[in-house]
Design a protein around this motif. Structure first.
Motif, mmCIF file in Angstrom:
data_model
loop_
_atom_site.group_PDB
_atom_site.id
_atom_site.type_symbol
_atom_site.label_atom_id
_atom_site.label_comp_id
_atom_site.label_asym_id
_atom_site.label_seq_id
_atom_site.Cartn_x
_atom_site.Cartn_y
_atom_site.Cartn_z
ATOM 1 N N PHE A 212 0.825 -1.425 -0.047
ATOM 2 C CA PHE A 212 0.051 -0.083 0.022
ATOM 3 C C PHE A 212 0.778 1.275 -0.092
ATOM 4 O O PHE A 212 0.323 2.319 -0.539
ATOM 5 N N ARG A 213 2.097 1.087 0.399
ATOM 6 C CA ARG A 213 2.907 2.181 0.180
ATOM 7 C C ARG A 213 3.103 3.174 -1.103
ATOM 8 O O ARG A 213 2.901 4.181 -1.005
ATOM 9 N N MET A 214 3.226 2.148 -1.870
ATOM 10 C CA MET A 214 3.388 2.783 -3.304
ATOM 11 C C MET A 214 1.958 3.381 -3.971
ATOM 12 O O MET A 214 1.808 4.455 -4.421
ATOM 13 N N ALA A 215 0.911 2.664 -3.337
ATOM 14 C CA ALA A 215 -0.309 3.114 -3.903
ATOM 15 C C ALA A 215 -0.673 4.559 -3.003
ATOM 16 O O ALA A 215 -1.127 5.310 -3.842
ATOM 17 N N PHE B 289 1.236 7.572 -4.810
ATOM 18 C CA PHE B 289 0.389 8.163 -5.926
ATOM 19 C C PHE B 289 -0.742 8.541 -5.718
ATOM 20 O O PHE B 289 -1.123 9.536 -6.429
ATOM 21 N N MET B 290 -1.179 8.182 -4.739
ATOM 22 C CA MET B 290 -2.459 8.955 -4.292
ATOM 23 C C MET B 290 -2.052 10.408 -3.833
ATOM 24 O O MET B 290 -2.846 11.382 -4.195
ATOM 25 N N VAL B 291 -1.201 10.647 -3.465
ATOM 26 C CA VAL B 291 -0.397 12.076 -2.827
ATOM 27 C C VAL B 291 -0.130 12.862 -4.294
ATOM 28 O O VAL B 291 -0.863 13.971 -4.428
ATOM 29 N N ILE B 292 0.247 12.075 -5.225
ATOM 30 C CA ILE B 292 0.516 12.897 -6.538
ATOM 31 C C ILE B 292 -0.945 13.279 -7.060
ATOM 32 O O ILE B 292 -0.963 14.487 -7.608
ATOM 33 N N VAL C 249 -2.067 10.080 3.369
ATOM 34 C CA VAL C 249 -1.051 10.701 4.472
ATOM 35 C C VAL C 249 -1.404 10.157 5.710
ATOM 36 O O VAL C 249 -0.228 9.999 6.494
ATOM 37 N N PRO C 250 -2.756 9.988 6.275
ATOM 38 C CA PRO C 250 -2.846 9.451 7.536
ATOM 39 C C PRO C 250 -2.335 7.808 7.444
ATOM 40 O O PRO C 250 -1.862 7.400 8.584
ATOM 41 N N PHE C 251 -2.240 7.110 6.398
ATOM 42 C CA PHE C 251 -1.628 5.849 6.492
ATOM 43 C C PHE C 251 -0.018 5.892 6.477
ATOM 44 O O PHE C 251 0.319 5.302 7.475
ATOM 45 N N SER D 244 8.763 4.740 -2.341
ATOM 46 C CA SER D 244 7.502 5.476 -1.847
ATOM 47 C C SER D 244 8.183 6.970 -1.562
ATOM 48 O O SER D 244 7.261 7.979 -1.757
ATOM 49 N N THR D 245 9.238 6.680 -0.842
ATOM 50 C CA THR D 245 9.625 8.111 -0.228
ATOM 51 C C THR D 245 10.217 8.954 -1.300
ATOM 52 O O THR D 245 9.725 10.237 -1.592
#
Length: 308
Positions: free
Chosen positions: A27-30, A33-36, A63-65, A299-300
């Motif tokens: 889920f980190r990568m997902a 991309f949600m932030v993008i 972000v909460p994740f 992800s970072t």
């Protein structure tokens, strides 16, 4: 005998922390991309309501994740050790401070080019401590401020009292975010929030938003809930309710920003526990640790570099 029990306890803690969930790492990568998507509104070209639903409702879990993941892997072991595992905690703080300063320097040319260079000493302090000197860098000071605040509260208060403070801070943050239209109607509250906004631009920061999610991540590390049917039902109902909340707030034009919703912590409670019910990976197993580290690093850097 006491030393033996202590060693066994520490061994048990290390074993717990060495087990990762594949769901979290995937889920980190997902989430990155949600932030993008939040920053570029990719679906607005087709349908603004669809874009709001996906980008500013569903993707607001990103972000909460990340906050909860820090609470799960960093805060929980530190608190569980009775604040004795200082080395790993200090390492986390030093590493993220160094990364934040390096990325701030990296974005300095773009900050100048965009005309958003902070003005004066106060402007720089406001940017570095709360807002970030580039629009996406607020996460780093929020992460460090929030976790330090929680550690301080946990040393002064018990667990439930700390949670109560975090909930109160989150509710106060709502008044400067999605529910600002209501607080603006009350002169005393409006003046109070204007004073806060002179110190930082948004309440989605390390004081109001981050602490609650850090604590949720920490508490998740202490409790297991493996009934996926209950978790899926809870996630579905809470997300539908949060979606209704978001569209109502937009309809009545109450939002100053849309990072914080009343039901977002409830959604995150079910989502994070659901992710933890995925395949468990033991860190020493071949390839698992490499994948986990790669997920963190990728992800970072996706988060850091995407505005550029």
């Amino acid at each position: 005998m006491r030393n033996g029990n202590r060693e066994a306890c520490m061994s048990s803690e290390r074993k717990m922390c060495s087990v990762r969930s594949a769901g979290i790492d995937y889920f980190r990568m997902a989430a990155a991309f949600m932030v993008i998507a939040i920053h570029i509104a990719p679906f607005s070209y087709w349908n603004r309501d669809l874009d709001f639903l996906l980008t500013y409702c569903l993707f607001r879990v990103a972000v909460p994740f990340f906050f909860m993941t820090t609470g799960y892997f960093v805060l929980a072991p530190y608190v569980k050790s009775g604040f004795r595992r200082k080395r790993s905690f200090y390492k986390f703080m030093v590493k993220n401070t160094a990364l934040y300063l390096a990325v701030t320097a990296l974005y300095l040319p773009l900050t100048i080019y965009s005309g958003n260079l902070p003005q004066g000493f106060f402007g720089w302090m406001k940017g570095l401590l709360f807002d970030g000197t580039f629009y996406h860098l607020w996460y780093f000071p929020a992460c460090m401020t929030g976790i330090l605040l929680i550690v301080l509260l946990r040393k002064l208060l018990n667990k439930r009292q700390t949670m109560a403070v975090a909930v109160i801070l989150y509710l106060a943050g709502l008044g400067g975010d999605s529910y600002y239209g209501l607080t603006e109607m009350v002169p005393v509250l409006s003046d109070a929030y204007q004073l806060l906004f002179s110190l930082f631009s948004y309440t989605r920061n390390g004081i109001f938003m981050a602490p609650l999610f850090f604590l949720l991540g920490e508490w998740t590390a202490e409790r297991n809930m493996d009934d996926r049917r209950v978790l899926w039902a809870g996630l579905g109902v809470s997300f539908l309710a949060m979606t209704e909340e978001a569209f109502l707030l937009r309809h009545f034009k109450l939002q100053r920003h849309d990072s914080m919703y009343l039901l977002l912590p409830v959604v995150m409670f079910f989502l994070y526990r659901l992710l933890l019910t995925g395949e468990k990976q033991s860190a020493p197993a071949a390839g698992n640790r490499r994948w986990a580290v790669s997920a963190v690093v990728l992800s970072t850097w996706v988060y850091i570099l995407h505005p550029a």
